[in-house]
Scaffold this motif. Structure first.
Motif, PDB file in Angstrom:
ATOM      1  N   UNK A 141      39.211  30.420  36.443  1.00 53.76           N
ATOM      2  CA  UNK A 141      39.276  31.591  36.455  1.00 53.76           C
ATOM      3  C   UNK A 141      38.800  32.882  37.552  1.00 53.76           C
ATOM      4  N   UNK A 142      38.894  33.211  38.313  1.00 52.28           N
ATOM      5  CA  UNK A 142      37.973  34.016  39.111  1.00 52.28           C
ATOM      6  C   UNK A 142      38.330  35.070  38.851  1.00 52.28           C
ATOM      7  N   UNK A 143      40.175  36.066  38.321  1.00 48.99           N
ATOM      8  CA  UNK A 143      39.773  36.867  38.157  1.00 48.99           C
ATOM      9  C   UNK A 143      38.586  37.476  36.888  1.00 48.99           C
ATOM     10  N   UNK A 144      38.064  36.258  36.241  1.00 48.29           N
ATOM     11  CA  UNK A 144      37.421  37.166  34.735  1.00 48.29           C
ATOM     12  C   UNK A 144      36.454  37.338  36.069  1.00 48.29           C
ATOM     13  N   UNK A 145      35.694  36.333  36.331  1.00 53.99           N
ATOM     14  CA  UNK A 145      34.608  36.751  37.111  1.00 53.99           C
ATOM     15  C   UNK A 145      34.419  37.427  37.890  1.00 53.99           C
TER      16      UNK A 145
ATOM     17  N   UNK B 138      40.769  45.437  30.286  1.00 51.60           N
ATOM     18  CA  UNK B 138      41.632  44.214  31.065  1.00 51.60           C
ATOM     19  C   UNK B 138      40.717  43.126  30.905  1.00 51.60           C
ATOM     20  N   UNK B 139      39.638  42.485  31.040  1.00 50.69           N
ATOM     21  CA  UNK B 139      38.759  41.513  30.903  1.00 50.69           C
ATOM     22  C   UNK B 139      39.456  41.194  29.662  1.00 50.69           C
ATOM     23  N   UNK B 140      39.548  42.337  28.546  1.00 50.05           N
ATOM     24  CA  UNK B 140      39.108  41.464  27.560  1.00 50.05           C
ATOM     25  C   UNK B 140      41.186  41.104  26.901  1.00 50.05           C
ATOM     26  N   UNK B 141      42.038  41.968  27.683  1.00 49.85           N
ATOM     27  CA  UNK B 141      43.399  41.618  27.319  1.00 49.85           C
ATOM     28  C   UNK B 141      43.340  39.841  28.155  1.00 49.85           C
ATOM     29  N   UNK B 142      42.615  39.543  29.710  1.00 51.21           N
ATOM     30  CA  UNK B 142      42.842  38.987  30.257  1.00 51.21           C
ATOM     31  C   UNK B 142      42.657  37.748  29.373  1.00 51.21           C
ATOM     32  N   UNK B 143      41.069  38.120  28.894  1.00 58.18           N
ATOM     33  CA  UNK B 143      40.314  37.151  27.882  1.00 58.18           C
ATOM     34  C   UNK B 143      41.674  36.247  27.141  1.00 58.18           C
ATOM     35  N   UNK B 144      42.349  37.439  26.451  1.00 58.74           N
ATOM     36  CA  UNK B 144      43.292  36.607  25.653  1.00 58.74           C
ATOM     37  C   UNK B 144      44.297  35.968  25.102  1.00 58.74           C
TER      38      UNK B 144
END
Lengths: 622, 474
Positions: free
Chosen positions: B12-16, B392-398
């Motif tokens: 998941x490049x967005x997270x990276x 955003x990162x946290x919600x993305x992870x969820x």
């Protein structure tokens, strides 16, 4: 896959909610509430006030009268003070430990965050040592200040002194902050705004340990202090010093004015004090001593604030009014039989030839002549009543700058008093004034009150033949050499200049008229001095010795008043001192023939002599 | 090679990207926080910013290693990793070095290492593993007990190290368990408990009692109690309180209002319970139990607060709740921190122009209080951006967690998201005065190798799992 995947919304909702709350709080902290910005400024900037050098004061010949010396105030910000070696610190400052603890408590009480003075006026020598070690004492820093310094220990009353501003002054002018100095008297007070200049500030970044990290925004918001304007005084400091010397051990005052300009050449109030006494840390103690322990009240400026009856020197004014109103002429003669007698009323006079014309009446200071003249004026039928006559007389008198504030550039000038008609009517409970009630006014006695400054100015007006310039003590302010317009405006008296000649003749005769002249001791070889003695009746002790004079007769350079309390006769102290002053001013030196007069005046001691006499009489009574 | 390609494709490049941006922002803010003119180069390794760059480099290497390792490894070695970390946590108690009152650091030459940071991912792995075991039932006592043991063991060890803040992080697993089916009531009760905790500290206990009684009566009404019964209950309470008051007067016994109300509550509870039993009002019976539970809880809050918490913890909580205020003493950090952030204004003072942080008014400015630098130099805009990036990162992870077919990956993903959130909430909350001062780092921002690596490991293990989401079924 399982039933709980909707719970992502609950958990996500909680997360979003919390972040939202944080953002609201941040919004409040950073945008709505600006108290945090202020705190931050105070936290990390230190404004150090840059005190400007106060203006210097020179005398009329360019001699320095007042300058500044650097001292250092040790400042404290209690909040930033860390534990420190108290003993070391006290030794550096030269104070007791107990004293230091007290000062610390006082500073804390004033403010924990704001800087206040811990120790005032550290000398440059001590500062040099302290500076090296200041880093050991966080919370303390040093603020350079200046103190006044006087190269000539003279003219204290005229120059005035400085002291810390009080709350009233802070309230009146927001320029001042606690601990600032402000002129409290004399020139320092009237020219405060010119002398003080403008404070500057330097803003430094400081870190949490109060260490200076550099100047704030490269000094963009710093303000350079603007030095105070230098003043040029009208005083001739050599003359001033000489006058103070002549007046030593005597009570009284001397005022010398340049008639052509109204410039005050000397202004002496005796006894005086050394201006250095009211500077710096010793001030408090000395001030107390001067006010409380000295019965002679050296701080009292007699030249401006003492109000005396003028005595015989006032006769010229009456003569001039008589001439102006054409009720007498220079050739009018009045008889005098050891005084003025009307019915049971007698106003005594000393022995002299009789009758006298106007010139001789001045020379001999005949009381009867002026009683007559005064009655001729106020009782003149052309005024309809004595009441009207009195008002006319009073207006003439006041045109000589008497009975009103002259408007000099010195503070605390008193008005003196030429009583109004009403006050007399009230006093005598009458509707119509009777000349005889107020006949003492004719010889400058009675209810008349005039300050030495006004007497000198009156003399200047006579010297000018009918006008005067408002006396002033500063002739140039700052670079632009400006001066208030009112000091270059001619004030006309109500007496025409043509009437002055006989009076001036009489005044010259006072000095050089031969037998019967009362002011012979003021004579100066080669200079035509015109003068008039006065002996002011003093119910409390010996009469006061008064003398006014101007010289030379044509184009007078100096008009002077000498007032010596308990000097008995005008001729005894007033005249010789005036003569010496005039010679000193015009010639710069005292001629040999007058050295003995000078010596006698310098040695005369009326203060301790009076004390001694008082003691003797007291012991006799017992 | 296909495996490599699919890894790169499935990452998941967005997270990276988010991770990289946050780490970069953290780094420049550390530079700003400890900036001094003698060492202007951001690469100067004698300074914290230089060192942080080294840590970042190491973290990148670590991330790559984690991605290379086979994803099955993480679930397979979850327990061994966990046990290894527990051993380290015990070891640090014996061998560790005491820094600022916490014995939580190993020191190997110039390198310091904080096992508590790494215990997070290990615990996260272990709990994920356990929760997804086939015999795990969320509301089974044994399952809950074992989950509790997995969470409480590192927590207790970290508390013993004197680092209560890091220990508190483990409480966030309650949210993970909630996602896995734990009853919402538990969450609600936890919320109530926190609320009551605060109320008990700031209000007199009588007031709190009235609130408890009042609220529960309203809840009882809402859950089916008839008006008549409601009125009866109120009347009974009032009458019995009055009688007890009179009796106390008569017998000359000093009874506080609080005691009178409690005694009358107990007396009323008996007929009330009988009534609910007869009418089969199970909910109302629960409410009565909760009332008494709450009363007991308020007692214990006082006790815990006064006797178990340490003095500095007490004052931090008191400062937060405004019970005591000493901006130059115990409240200095927070006061200065608020000044720094508040002085930033809308758009901040600009990079390197912060005065509060640069001149060391704010303590711990590069570690726990790094958010101050953000707030001061980048203002409301900057701090909001940082908060939103983290959110955003946290919600993305969820979101990523939800798309896992493997429960292990999902639980682990939630664990990562919740741990990040807890750090965010406490750390930022502390700097703006909304949370007590608990020294835990802001993820990716705070200076320090241990915390950066621990968050990197935490995150990249999940990314590795996520990359393999199509292959992992359990």
């Amino acid at each position: 896959m399982n039933n709980f995947s909707n719970r992502i919304y609950v958990i996500g909702g909680i997360f979003v909610l919390v972040v939202l709350i944080f953002m609201i709080k941040l919004f409040n902290l950073q945008i709505v509430n600006d108290s945090y910005k202020l705190s931050a400024e105070n936290n990390s900037q230190r404004q150090v006030t840059q005190y400007p050098a106060r203006g210097l004061i020179y005398d009329r010949n360019g001699k320095l009268l007042v300058y500044n010396q650097a001292v250092y105030d040790v400042m404290i910000i209690p909040r930033q003070v860390k534990v420190f070696d108290t003993l070391d610190f006290c030794n550096l400052l030269g104070i007791e430990k107990l004293d230091a603890i007290k000062k610390l408590a006082k500073a804390k009480k004033y403010s924990r965050r704001k800087a206040s003075v811990f120790l005032k006026q550290l000398s440059s020598e001590r500062y040099a040592v302290l500076q090296e070690k200041l880093y050991k004492f966080p919370g303390f820093f040093v603020q350079p200040r200046t103190l006044r310094k006087y190269p000539r220990q003279s003219a204290a009353h005229a120059l005035g002194y400085l002291n810390e501003v009080n709350n009233k002054e802070i309230k009146a002018d927001s320029y001042y902050k606690q601990g600032d100095y402000i002129g409290k008297s004399g020139i320092e007070l009237t020219y405060e705004k010119d002398l003080r200049g403008e404070k500057g500030k330097k803003i430094y970044w400081v870190d949490v340990y109060n260490r200076i990290k550099g100047s704030y925004r490269d000094g963009k918001f710093d303000k350079q202090p603007v030095s105070g304007k230098d003043l040029v005084s009208t005083l001739d400091i050599d003359l001033q010093e000489y006058g103070e010397l002549l007046m030593q051990n005597k009570k009284g005052g001397i005022v010398a004015i340049e008639p052509s300009s109204g410039e005050i050449l000397a202004k002496i109030s005796s006894p005086g004090y050394d201006p250095e006494m009211l500077v710096g840390r010793v001030m408090g103690k000395n001030y107390k001593a001067l006010v409380q322990n000295d019965s002679l009240n050296p701080l009292f400026d007699r030249a401006l604030m003492a109000q005396y009856p003028p005595g015989s020197i006032f006769k010229m004014v009456n003569a001039l009014i008589g001439l102006q109103e054409k009720v007498i002429s220079p050739f009018t003669r009045f008889e005098c039989h050891s005084g003025y007698h009307v019915g049971s009323f007698t106003m005594g006079c000393h022995a002299h030839v009789s009758p006298l014309d106007m010139r001789h009446s001045i020379m001999h200071s005949c009381n009867a002549y002026y009683a007559n003249t005064f009655r001729y004026i106020v009782e003149s039928p052309k005024f309809g009543s004595v009441n009207n006559g009195y008002d006319v007389w009073r207006n003439h008198v006041m045109s000589f700058g008497l009975g009103k504030s002259l408007g000099t550039d010195l503070p605390h000038e008193l008005k003196g008093s030429i009583p109004t008609l009403d006050s007399y009517l009230k006093l005598y409970r009458r509707k119509n004034l009777r000349a005889l009630n107020v006949i003492s006014l004719s010889i400058g006695q009675g209810e008349l009150l005039i300050t030495p400054m006004q007497m000198a100015n009156m003399c200047a007006a006579i010297a000018n033949r009918g006008y005067y310039y408002t006396p002033h003590i500063i002739k140039a302010v700052g670079e632009e050499k400006g001066i208030d317009e009112k000091y270059i405006k001619r004030n006309e008296t109500s007496v025409d200049s043509s009437y002055f000649t006989p009076i001036i003749d009489g005044m010259e005769m006072v000095i050089t008229g031969g037998e019967g002249s009362t002011g012979g001791l003021a004579a100066i070889p080669g200079i035509r001095v015109c003068g008039k003695t006065g002996t002011v009746q003093n119910p409390h002790g010996d009469d006061h010795s008064v003398f006014v004079a101007f010289a030379p007769r044509e184009n007078p350079q100096i008009a002077i008043l000498v007032y010596v309390e308990n000097g008995v006769w005008g001729s005894r102290y007033g005249a010789p001192i005036a003569g010496l002053m005039i010679e000193k001013y015009i010639r710069g030196d005292i001629s040999d023939s007058k050295k003995w007069t000078e010596k006698r005046m310098l040695e005369a001691d009326l203060i301790h002599q009076a004390d001694a006499e008082k003691k003797i009489s007291e012991s006799n009574n017992h | 090679m296909t495996r490599r390609v699919s890894l790169i494709k499935n990452l998941d490049w967005w997270t990276i990207l988010l991770y990289a941006v946050l780490v970069f922002l953290g780094w420049i803010n550390i530079y700003a926080a400890v900036y001094n003119e003698e060492h202007q180069s951001i690469l100067d390794v004698s300074q914290r910013y230089g060192k942080q760059l080294l840590w970042i480099g190491a973290a990148a290497v670590l991330a790559i290693i984690i991605l290379i390792i086979e994803s099955k490894f993480y679930s397979a070695f979850a327990y061994p990793t966990y046990i290894f970390m527990i051993v380290l946590l015990v070891a640090v108690l014996v061998l560790g070095r005491d820094i600022k009152g916490a014995k939580s650091w190993f020191e190997l030459g110039p390198i310091r290492f904080q096992p508590a940071e790494f215990a997070k991912f290990a615990t996260c792995l272990a709990i994920s593993r356990y929760v997804t075991q086939y015999n795990f039932k969320i509301h089974n006592i044994k399952s809950l007990f074992i989950s509790g043991v997995i969470l409480f063991t590192p927590m207790a060890l970290i508390v013993l190290q004197g680092d209560a803040g890091s220990a508190l992080v483990y409480s966030v697993f309650l949210l993970v368990l909630y996602r896995e089916g734990l009853s919402g009531i538990v969450l609600f009760l936890a919320f109530l408990a926190a609320l009551l905790f605060v109320f008990t500290l700031i209000w007199p206990k009588f007031t709190v009692l009235i609130i408890i009684v009042g609220v529960s009566l309203l809840v009882a009404k809402a859950s089916g109690l008839k008006w008549l019964a409601f009125a009866k209950a109120l009347a009974m309470l009032a009458v019995s309180s009055g009688l007890i008051w009179l009796a106390a007067k008569g017998l000359k016994i000093e009874l506080s209002n609080y005691l009178i109300l409690i005694i009358s509550l107990v007396l009323c509870a008996i007929p009330f319970l009988v009534h609910t039993y007869k009418n089969k009002l199970q909910n109302v019976a629960w409410i009565v139990l909760i009332v008494f539970g709450s009363i007991f809880y308020t007692f214990s809050v006082g006790y815990i607060f006064d006797n178990i918490l340490e003095a500095h913890q007490r004052t931090r909580i008191n400062e937060l709740l405004g019970i005591e205020s000493n901006p130059y003493g115990s409240g200095y950090n927070v006061a200065q921190s608020k000044i720094a952030i508040g002085s930033g204004g809308f758009s901040g003072k600009g990079f390197l122009n912060g005065t509060q942080t640069k001149f060391k008014f704010v303590p711990e400015q590069s570690t726990d209080f790094i958010f101050c630098t953000v707030g001061e130099e980048w203002g409301f805009v900057g701090s909001s951006v940082v908060l939103l990036l983290l959110l955003t990162l946290i919600l993305r992870l969820m979101f990523l967690a939800e798309r896992q077919r493997s429960s292990f990956s999902r639980v682990y993903g939630y664990g990562v998201a919740c741990i990040l959130f807890f750090h965010l909430a406490i750390n930022v909350g502390m700097t703006i005065g909304l949370a007590p001062v608990i020294g835990i780092p802001l993820p990716f921002f705070s200076y320090g190798g241990s915390s950066l690596w621990s968050f990197t490991i935490l995150l990249f293990i999940f990314l590795r799992l996520d990359a393999n989401r199509l292959e992992l079924l359990r």
